[in-house]
Design an enzyme around this catalytic site. Structure first.
Site, PDB file in Angstrom:
ATOM      1  N   LYS A  57       0.708  -1.538  -0.160  1.00  0.00           N
ATOM      2  CA  LYS A  57      -0.456   0.721   0.027  1.00  0.00           C
ATOM      3  C   LYS A  57       0.699   1.162   0.259  1.00  0.00           C
ATOM      4  O   LYS A  57       0.518   2.533  -0.683  1.00  0.00           O
ATOM      5  CB  LYS A  57      -1.021  -0.044   1.573  1.00  0.00           C
ATOM      6  N   ARG A  82      -9.272   1.096   9.418  1.00  0.00           N
ATOM      7  CA  ARG A  82      -8.686   0.136   9.662  1.00  0.00           C
ATOM      8  C   ARG A  82     -10.005  -0.789  10.329  1.00  0.00           C
ATOM      9  O   ARG A  82      -9.515  -2.447  10.678  1.00  0.00           O
ATOM     10  CB  ARG A  82      -7.915  -0.220  10.297  1.00  0.00           C
ATOM     11  N   ARG A 110      11.980  -6.224   5.209  1.00  0.00           N
ATOM     12  CA  ARG A 110      11.851  -4.541   4.841  1.00  0.00           C
ATOM     13  C   ARG A 110      13.145  -4.270   6.103  1.00  0.00           C
ATOM     14  O   ARG A 110      12.833  -4.921   7.404  1.00  0.00           O
ATOM     15  CB  ARG A 110      10.276  -4.747   5.409  1.00  0.00           C
ATOM     16  N   ARG A 150      11.973  -1.804  11.260  1.00  0.00           N
ATOM     17  CA  ARG A 150      11.026  -0.626  12.200  1.00  0.00           C
ATOM     18  C   ARG A 150      10.783  -1.886  12.991  1.00  0.00           C
ATOM     19  O   ARG A 150      10.547  -3.373  13.007  1.00  0.00           O
ATOM     20  CB  ARG A 150       9.497  -1.288  11.056  1.00  0.00           C
ATOM     21  N   ARG A 162      -0.193  -8.383  13.786  1.00  0.00           N
ATOM     22  CA  ARG A 162      -0.806  -7.291  12.756  1.00  0.00           C
ATOM     23  C   ARG A 162      -1.199  -7.704  11.661  1.00  0.00           C
ATOM     24  O   ARG A 162      -2.637  -7.320  11.777  1.00  0.00           O
ATOM     25  CB  ARG A 162       1.092  -6.335  11.952  1.00  0.00           C
TER      26      ARG A 162
END
Ligand code: AMP
Length: 217
Positions: free
Chosen positions: A17, A92, A130, A163, A174
């Site tokens: 996204k 969300r 990531r 992160r 998540r």
């Protein structure tokens, strides 16, 4: 081009996204609004709210709907949003989707919802791999698009960091959070005739091409 519209990007964490929203911003000149980025900036503030936000985000839990409503309403009232904007990471929950209907009505805008769909396996690889440049924000992936030198940004030489919420135990939480709270939005928007589904497992340029078709239709 759907001028003045609200483009809503939905998809599990790691679906792409953010990457695609940034490309759309560049191509169509409308701002990308990432609630994750806004809340991460707020979490750095040395205040009771900042500390509370930091705790929620590092655990991969959701920030309250009330805070989100204030944040999104305020941000989308800024002058750069006049020609439309892209929401990345909001809504969300169903309550947030209802809030967004109110915001859209107040602003006299229509929604265009773009759902980027990817298998769980690919999501895990994308998220655990990531790394983000702490200097220029460039995004790499140690499995899928590694930097030339380990831990160093190809573009500016900054250090690459993971992160807090990309750690494996937080990622599982998540993804679970997404299936519980956010996935129901897809049927809601589909029934309202506002949803377009995009295969997010293709390479980023192909995904972008498909998204652009819907945006310019
Ligand atoms: P993101 O960068 O979009 O993955 O968001 C990172 C974190 O920010 C999430 O795990 C939540 O803690 C918080 N967050 C971002 N957007 C929302 C939202 N719409 N509702 C609740 N929490 C959010």
């Amino acid at each position: 081009m759907s001028k003045g519209k609200i483009l809503v990007m939905v998809g599990a964490p790691g679906a792409g996204k953010g990457t695609q929203a940034k490309r759309l911003e560049k191509e169509f000149g409308i701002p990308q609004i990432s609630t994750g980025d806004i809340l991460r900036a707020m979490a750095k503030e040395d205040s009771p709210l900042g500390r509370q936000l930091h705790e929620i985000q590092s655990a991969g839990k959701l920030v309250s709907d009330e805070i989100l409503f204030e944040v999104v309403r305020k941000r989308t009232a800024e002058p750069d949003c006049v020609g439309g904007y892209i929401l990345d990471g909001y809504p969300r929950t169903l309550a947030q989707a209802e809030q967004l209907d109110r915001i859209a009505e107040e602003q006299g805008r229509k929604l265009l919802v773009l759902s980027i769909e990817v298998s769980d396996e690919l999501l895990l690889q994308r998220l655990t791999g990531r790394r983000i440049c702490c200097n220029c924000g460039a995004i790499f992936n140690v499995y899928l698009s590694p930097p030339v030198a380990d831990g160093v940004c190809d573009f500016c030489g900054g250090s690459l960091v993971q992160r807090d919420d990309d750690k494996v135990e937080v990622i599982e939480r998540r993804i679970q959070e997404y299936y519980e709270n956010t996935a129901p939005l897809i049927s809601r928007y589909s029934e309202a005739g506002l949803l377009y589904r995009i295969d997010g497992s293709k390479d980023p340029a192909a995904v972008f091409e498909e998204l652009s078709k819907y945006v310019t239709a």
